[in-house]
Write an enzyme that holds these catalytic residues in place. Sequence first.
Site, PDB file in Angstrom:
ATOM      1  N   ASN A   2     -41.593  -1.406 -30.846  1.00 50.91           N
ATOM      2  CA  ASN A   2     -41.358   0.000 -31.156  1.00 50.91           C
ATOM      3  C   ASN A   2     -40.201   0.525 -30.311  1.00 50.91           C
ATOM      4  O   ASN A   2     -40.231   0.421 -29.082  1.00 50.91           O
ATOM      5  CB  ASN A   2     -42.619   0.826 -30.871  1.00 50.91           C
ATOM      6  CG  ASN A   2     -42.372   2.315 -30.992  1.00 50.91           C
ATOM      7  OD1 ASN A   2     -42.061   2.811 -32.055  1.00 50.91           O
ATOM      8  ND2 ASN A   2     -42.490   3.030 -29.870  1.00 50.91           N
ATOM      9  N   GLU A   3     -39.192   1.089 -30.972  1.00 45.45           N
ATOM     10  CA  GLU A   3     -38.079   1.760 -30.300  1.00 45.45           C
ATOM     11  C   GLU A   3     -37.413   0.885 -29.250  1.00 45.45           C
ATOM     12  O   GLU A   3     -37.264   1.259 -28.085  1.00 45.45           O
ATOM     13  CB  GLU A   3     -38.555   3.083 -29.691  1.00 45.45           C
ATOM     14  CG  GLU A   3     -39.040   4.068 -30.736  1.00 45.45           C
ATOM     15  CD  GLU A   3     -39.484   5.396 -30.153  1.00 45.45           C
ATOM     16  OE1 GLU A   3     -39.346   5.576 -28.924  1.00 45.45           O
ATOM     17  OE2 GLU A   3     -39.968   6.243 -30.912  1.00 45.45           O
TER      18      GLU A   3
END
Length: 207
Positions: free
Chosen positions: A159-160
Amino acid sequence: MHLLSCCHHFLSPGFRTVALVTINDSDDAEFIRALSGEGSGTHGMYFRVNGALLVSRGANFIPMDQLEGRLSNHAHRIAVQSAADANMNMMRIWGGGMVLPKSFYDACDERGILLYHDLMFVDEAGHKPVRNNIVEAEIRHIVRSLASHTSIVVWNGCNECEVVMGTPSEIYATFVMQIVGAEDDTRCIWPSSPSRHGWKTGVHTLD
């Protein structure tokens, strides 16, 4: 219309093919070039299920409570049913959360909710992967334990945490997703989120 076929799962009563498409597959010339191509295309990202274009409608799924003991199987089934009732067809398992209970994945299989599944890493201090036997064993366990669920259509590295080769973030491509690909070669793998262009090398453009 050509079908880019990268993921194959058996479903009752028939056979389902899911393709993660990253080129303009309606352009014959681009399709022919991609036959011997390496790396992802840059056209965008969409899915085809049995050749039909899928417009993804859904949301991130995050843990429903900070206290895991209150996350019952029944609650997860209700959440999936609510997504189906809202006409969602896909959810992303957020990498900052947790691997969800079997009841959640069973409900997604049953209700036809497709899953874009992050690995449980985020690009923050203390939550990045480390190249060691413990992390490798955890990744292998997660993939092996979930691979039978037909709802999962793509594995995503994190994530990210955009991957930049030659920097510490390349660990998602050179370690994490290599393990995932070795454990489950029936699904597409995507290096990270966000990642506009996917893979530059190391994968065949069509599959």
